[in-house]
Design a protein around this motif. Structure first.
Motif, PDB file in Angstrom:
ATOM      1  N   SER A 100     -18.018 -86.365   0.060  1.00 11.74           N
ATOM      2  CA  SER A 100     -18.402 -86.759   1.343  1.00 11.74           C
ATOM      3  C   SER A 100     -20.063 -86.623   1.386  1.00 11.74           C
ATOM      4  CB  SER A 100     -17.837 -85.747   2.612  1.00 11.74           C
ATOM      5  OG  SER A 100     -17.888 -86.382   3.600  1.00 11.74           O
ATOM      6  N   PRO A 101     -20.534 -87.798   0.793  1.00 13.25           N
ATOM      7  CA  PRO A 101     -22.137 -87.820   0.647  1.00 13.25           C
ATOM      8  C   PRO A 101     -22.770 -87.478   1.941  1.00 13.25           C
ATOM      9  CG  PRO A 101     -20.981 -89.563  -0.616  1.00 13.25           C
ATOM     10  CD  PRO A 101     -20.006 -88.847   0.267  1.00 13.25           C
ATOM     11  N   GLY A 102     -22.174 -88.033   3.283  1.00 14.62           N
ATOM     12  CA  GLY A 102     -22.831 -87.979   4.320  1.00 14.62           C
ATOM     13  C   GLY A 102     -22.921 -86.467   5.190  1.00 14.62           C
ATOM     14  N   THR A 103     -22.045 -85.525   4.409  1.00 17.26           N
ATOM     15  CA  THR A 103     -21.927 -84.286   5.296  1.00 17.26           C
ATOM     16  C   THR A 103     -23.125 -83.441   4.917  1.00 17.26           C
ATOM     17  OG1 THR A 103     -19.689 -84.649   4.916  1.00 17.26           O
ATOM     18  CG2 THR A 103     -20.445 -82.299   5.312  1.00 17.26           C
ATOM     19  N   ARG A 104     -23.731 -83.002   6.070  1.00 17.62           N
ATOM     20  CA  ARG A 104     -24.914 -82.092   5.873  1.00 17.62           C
ATOM     21  C   ARG A 104     -24.368 -80.584   5.524  1.00 17.62           C
ATOM     22  NH1 ARG A 104     -29.086 -81.716  10.560  1.00 17.62           N
ATOM     23  NH2 ARG A 104     -30.543 -81.313   8.789  1.00 17.62           N
ATOM     24  N   LEU A 105     -25.142 -79.953   4.556  1.00 17.41           N
ATOM     25  CA  LEU A 105     -24.859 -78.764   4.061  1.00 17.41           C
ATOM     26  C   LEU A 105     -25.629 -77.443   4.721  1.00 17.41           C
ATOM     27  CD1 LEU A 105     -24.464 -79.579   0.267  1.00 17.41           C
ATOM     28  CD2 LEU A 105     -22.471 -79.637   1.951  1.00 17.41           C
ATOM     29  N   ALA A 106     -24.738 -76.518   5.248  1.00 17.37           N
ATOM     30  CA  ALA A 106     -25.308 -75.387   5.813  1.00 17.37           C
ATOM     31  C   ALA A 106     -25.092 -74.171   4.890  1.00 17.37           C
ATOM     32  CB  ALA A 106     -24.638 -75.171   7.109  1.00 17.37           C
ATOM     33  N   LEU A 107     -26.053 -73.169   4.743  1.00 14.72           N
ATOM     34  CA  LEU A 107     -25.858 -71.621   4.214  1.00 14.72           C
ATOM     35  C   LEU A 107     -25.837 -70.914   5.578  1.00 14.72           C
ATOM     36  CD1 LEU A 107     -28.008 -72.303   0.833  1.00 14.72           C
ATOM     37  CD2 LEU A 107     -25.538 -72.371   1.171  1.00 14.72           C
ATOM     38  N   HIS A 108     -25.083 -70.058   5.427  1.00 16.42           N
ATOM     39  CA  HIS A 108     -24.757 -69.120   6.661  1.00 16.42           C
ATOM     40  C   HIS A 108     -24.808 -67.770   6.393  1.00 16.42           C
ATOM     41  CE1 HIS A 108     -21.366 -67.588   9.459  1.00 16.42           C
ATOM     42  NE2 HIS A 108     -22.730 -67.675  10.201  1.00 16.42           N
ATOM     43  N   LEU A 109     -25.637 -67.118   7.186  1.00 16.22           N
ATOM     44  CA  LEU A 109     -25.834 -65.600   7.054  1.00 16.22           C
ATOM     45  C   LEU A 109     -25.392 -65.052   8.410  1.00 16.22           C
ATOM     46  CD1 LEU A 109     -29.098 -64.903   5.293  1.00 16.22           C
ATOM     47  CD2 LEU A 109     -27.152 -65.482   4.090  1.00 16.22           C
ATOM     48  N   ALA A 110     -25.059 -63.934   8.275  1.00 14.60           N
ATOM     49  CA  ALA A 110     -24.780 -62.971   9.408  1.00 14.60           C
ATOM     50  C   ALA A 110     -26.251 -62.405   9.766  1.00 14.60           C
ATOM     51  CB  ALA A 110     -23.973 -61.993   9.325  1.00 14.60           C
ATOM     52  N   GLU A 111     -26.268 -61.444  10.774  1.00 17.00           N
ATOM     53  CA  GLU A 111     -27.885 -60.708  11.014  1.00 17.00           C
ATOM     54  C   GLU A 111     -28.860 -61.773  11.469  1.00 17.00           C
ATOM     55  OE1 GLU A 111     -27.721 -57.463  11.241  1.00 17.00           O
ATOM     56  OE2 GLU A 111     -25.766 -57.048  10.213  1.00 17.00           O
ATOM     57  N   GLY A 112     -28.658 -62.441  12.358  1.00 26.82           N
ATOM     58  CA  GLY A 112     -29.516 -63.415  12.830  1.00 26.82           C
ATOM     59  C   GLY A 112     -31.001 -63.080  13.375  1.00 26.82           C
ATOM     60  N   GLY A 113     -31.139 -61.511  13.772  1.00 25.99           N
ATOM     61  CA  GLY A 113     -32.229 -60.991  13.895  1.00 25.99           C
ATOM     62  C   GLY A 113     -32.902 -60.297  12.844  1.00 25.99           C
ATOM     63  N   ASP A 114     -32.517 -60.446  11.682  1.00 20.30           N
ATOM     64  CA  ASP A 114     -33.216 -59.664  10.596  1.00 20.30           C
ATOM     65  C   ASP A 114     -34.043 -60.748   9.643  1.00 20.30           C
ATOM     66  OD1 ASP A 114     -33.796 -58.197   8.241  1.00 20.30           O
ATOM     67  OD2 ASP A 114     -31.847 -57.941   7.578  1.00 20.30           O
ATOM     68  N   ASN A 115     -35.208 -60.709  10.008  1.00 23.19           N
ATOM     69  CA  ASN A 115     -36.094 -61.924   9.364  1.00 23.19           C
ATOM     70  C   ASN A 115     -36.360 -61.318   7.981  1.00 23.19           C
ATOM     71  OD1 ASN A 115     -39.563 -62.834   9.176  1.00 23.19           O
ATOM     72  ND2 ASN A 115     -38.038 -64.327   9.562  1.00 23.19           N
ATOM     73  N   GLY A 116     -36.448 -60.054   7.619  1.00 23.03           N
ATOM     74  CA  GLY A 116     -36.868 -59.905   6.268  1.00 23.03           C
ATOM     75  C   GLY A 116     -35.690 -59.986   5.460  1.00 23.03           C
ATOM     76  N   GLY A 117     -34.313 -59.976   5.958  1.00 23.43           N
ATOM     77  CA  GLY A 117     -33.083 -59.945   5.274  1.00 23.43           C
ATOM     78  C   GLY A 117     -33.045 -61.533   5.070  1.00 23.43           C
ATOM     79  N   THR A 118     -33.378 -62.629   5.931  1.00 22.69           N
ATOM     80  CA  THR A 118     -33.122 -63.906   5.776  1.00 22.69           C
ATOM     81  C   THR A 118     -34.332 -64.402   4.815  1.00 22.69           C
ATOM     82  OG1 THR A 118     -32.281 -64.151   8.358  1.00 22.69           O
ATOM     83  CG2 THR A 118     -33.364 -65.935   7.182  1.00 22.69           C
ATOM     84  N   ARG A 119     -35.416 -63.933   4.811  1.00 25.38           N
ATOM     85  CA  ARG A 119     -36.338 -64.310   3.848  1.00 25.38           C
ATOM     86  C   ARG A 119     -35.998 -64.013   2.457  1.00 25.38           C
ATOM     87  NH1 ARG A 119     -42.772 -63.939   4.935  1.00 25.38           N
ATOM     88  NH2 ARG A 119     -43.044 -65.403   6.743  1.00 25.38           N
ATOM     89  N   TRP A 120     -35.699 -62.682   2.281  1.00 27.58           N
ATOM     90  CA  TRP A 120     -35.070 -62.363   0.877  1.00 27.58           C
ATOM     91  C   TRP A 120     -33.909 -63.388   0.501  1.00 27.58           C
ATOM     92  CZ3 TRP A 120     -30.118 -60.787  -0.676  1.00 27.58           C
ATOM     93  CH2 TRP A 120     -30.137 -60.340  -1.922  1.00 27.58           C
ATOM     94  N   TRP A 121     -32.876 -63.556   1.109  1.00 27.12           N
ATOM     95  CA  TRP A 121     -31.881 -64.336   0.652  1.00 27.12           C
ATOM     96  C   TRP A 121     -32.316 -65.890   0.454  1.00 27.12           C
ATOM     97  CZ3 TRP A 121     -28.346 -68.492   1.100  1.00 27.12           C
ATOM     98  CH2 TRP A 121     -27.265 -68.081   0.586  1.00 27.12           C
ATOM     99  N   PHE A 122     -32.974 -66.372   1.334  1.00 31.19           N
ATOM    100  CA  PHE A 122     -33.402 -67.791   1.115  1.00 31.19           C
ATOM    101  C   PHE A 122     -34.480 -68.175   0.092  1.00 31.19           C
ATOM    102  CE2 PHE A 122     -30.704 -68.556   5.056  1.00 31.19           C
ATOM    103  CZ  PHE A 122     -30.087 -69.818   4.569  1.00 31.19           C
ATOM    104  N   ASP A 123     -35.244 -67.066  -0.086  1.00 35.37           N
ATOM    105  CA  ASP A 123     -36.222 -67.140  -1.112  1.00 35.37           C
ATOM    106  C   ASP A 123     -35.504 -67.027  -2.250  1.00 35.37           C
ATOM    107  OD1 ASP A 123     -38.418 -67.247   0.725  1.00 35.37           O
ATOM    108  OD2 ASP A 123     -38.970 -64.999   0.291  1.00 35.37           O
ATOM    109  N   ASN A 124     -34.569 -66.471  -2.677  1.00 31.78           N
ATOM    110  CA  ASN A 124     -33.742 -66.431  -3.771  1.00 31.78           C
ATOM    111  C   ASN A 124     -33.138 -67.606  -4.128  1.00 31.78           C
ATOM    112  OD1 ASN A 124     -33.574 -63.962  -5.460  1.00 31.78           O
ATOM    113  ND2 ASN A 124     -33.660 -63.178  -3.455  1.00 31.78           N
ATOM    114  N   ALA A 125     -32.466 -68.017  -2.823  1.00 35.67           N
ATOM    115  CA  ALA A 125     -31.751 -69.548  -2.877  1.00 35.67           C
ATOM    116  C   ALA A 125     -32.439 -70.669  -3.334  1.00 35.67           C
ATOM    117  CB  ALA A 125     -31.020 -69.678  -1.647  1.00 35.67           C
TER     118      ALA A 125
END
Length: 370
Positions: A200-225
């Protein structure tokens, strides 16, 4: 045909949250967002077990249409691999996709890559994949993703967006895909993305985390990705104010993530109670005043104010990168047989006081938050 109202709100904004309980419901006043979504994963089973949904005036109606008429323009549906109760699979997804499309809504597919709930505390392999590791497990992820999204495309109801995993802060498909071994996790995420892109080439892809208020955790995860070349179009975060920090912390994280990674951002899950006190015999997840977000009472007004305010936070992301919000399970009402435990038909529902239908099955004003 007479158009039935869902108790559309007026135009005046509600006062500060601290005085909401003393005020009538007036206006949700959420800023305009591209995505005003609802997660309807439990709806097919609920309807099979006898769930009824009504407009605010008591007239019985279809839950998808009621929500659509209230402003919802996207629906999110989770997919398990082989559920014990036979729900949350491809058959229900295909049927829901037809209903969603018929209402002029777009579809987000939420891949759990499990036979049961997947979240930060549990990411269990599907039983059929238990013996698989390495490239064999990656192939299973790729093929499953392609099968689901390809089936949607073939029936002319393609997914507009797909999550490669659900709340995968700690990884997925444990023990292989734990976030303590990012190379293996990246291989699994890449396999899911490849399956999605091929089918489904037209489908946008999302990566989903919990803890939406945790900026440090979000950065750590997406930096690795990103350092491992994992492809994605959207950063999706869960944010429940009674668990995940303050709205100010969510705002900081959304702004930073959009800027740091150059991606659109999305609140993939939120909700708030309209009352305390369970309808069935199962204690609700949010059951006491001490669990509430300060300033937001467990009332229809408090629920509406929560949606207004989180909507304004998402809309504040610069450059229009704040795509929108999905309200989690607004139609998961308390009916026998549609409880938390898919292996136990007698299990109860801990969510009915956060639905967007009240205990008389009537649409609540927070439904019109957008």
């Amino acid at each position: 045909m007479r158009r039935r109202s869902v108790l559309r709100l007026g135009t005046a904004a509600l006062a500060t949250p601290a005085v909401l309980a003393a005020l009538p419901v007036s206006g949700a006043q959420a800023a305009a967002l591209n995505i005003r979504g609802v997660d309807l994963s439990s709806l097919p089973k609920g309807e099979d077990k006898g769930a009824v949904f009504r407009y605010a005036d008591g007239t019985r109606g279809d839950a998808v249409r009621i929500l659509r008429e209230a402003g919802a323009n996207w629906a999110r549906i989770k997919v398990w691999v082989n559920s014990a109760d036979g729900y949350h699979g491809k058959r229900q997804l295909l049927a829901m996709a037809r209903r969603i499309q018929a209402q002029g809504m777009r579809l987000l597919v939420d891949f759990h890559y499990s036979d049961t709930w997947a979240d930060p505390g549990k990411q269990f392999k599907p039983a059929a994949w238990n013996s698989l590791t390495g490239t064999a497990l990656e192939t299973a992820v790729r093929d499953h993703t392609a099968d689901i999204l390809g089936s949607l495309a073939r029936q002319s109801t393609p997914a507009a967006m797909a999550q490669i995993g659900n709340e995968i802060n700690g990884g997925m498909l444990w023990p292989d895909g734990r976030s303590t071994d990012w190379d293996k996790l990246a291989g699994l995420l890449n396999a899911g993305a490849q399956g999605a892109r091929s089918a489904s080439p037209g489908t946008r892809l999302a990566l989903h985390l919990a803890e939406g208020g945790d900026n440090g955790g979000t950065r750590w995860w997406f930096d690795n990705a990103t350092s491992r070349g994992v492809p994605f179009d959207v950063i999706a975060l869960s944010f429940y104010g009674y668990w995940h920090g303050t709205l100010a912390q969510l705002r900081t994280n959304l702004h930073d993530a959009a800027s740091r990674y150059g991606k659109d951002v999305l609140v993939a899950e939120t909700a708030y109670p309209f009352r305390l006190g369970s309808k069935d015999n199962h204690e609700d997840i949010i059951a006491s005043p001490s669990q509430l977000v300060p300033g937001y009472p467990a009332t229809p007004q408090g629920q509406t104010a929560w949606m207004r305010d989180i909507g304004q936070v998402v809309a504040s992301v610069p450059g229009g990168r704040g795509l929108g919000i999905f309200y989690w399970e607004p139609a998961w009402t308390a009916v026998p047989g549609n409880g938390w435990d898919e292996t136990d038909p007698s299990s109860g529902n801990g969510w009915e006081n956060q639905a967007l239908f009240d205990y008389n099955d009537r649409a609540l004003p927070a439904m019109w938050w957008a």
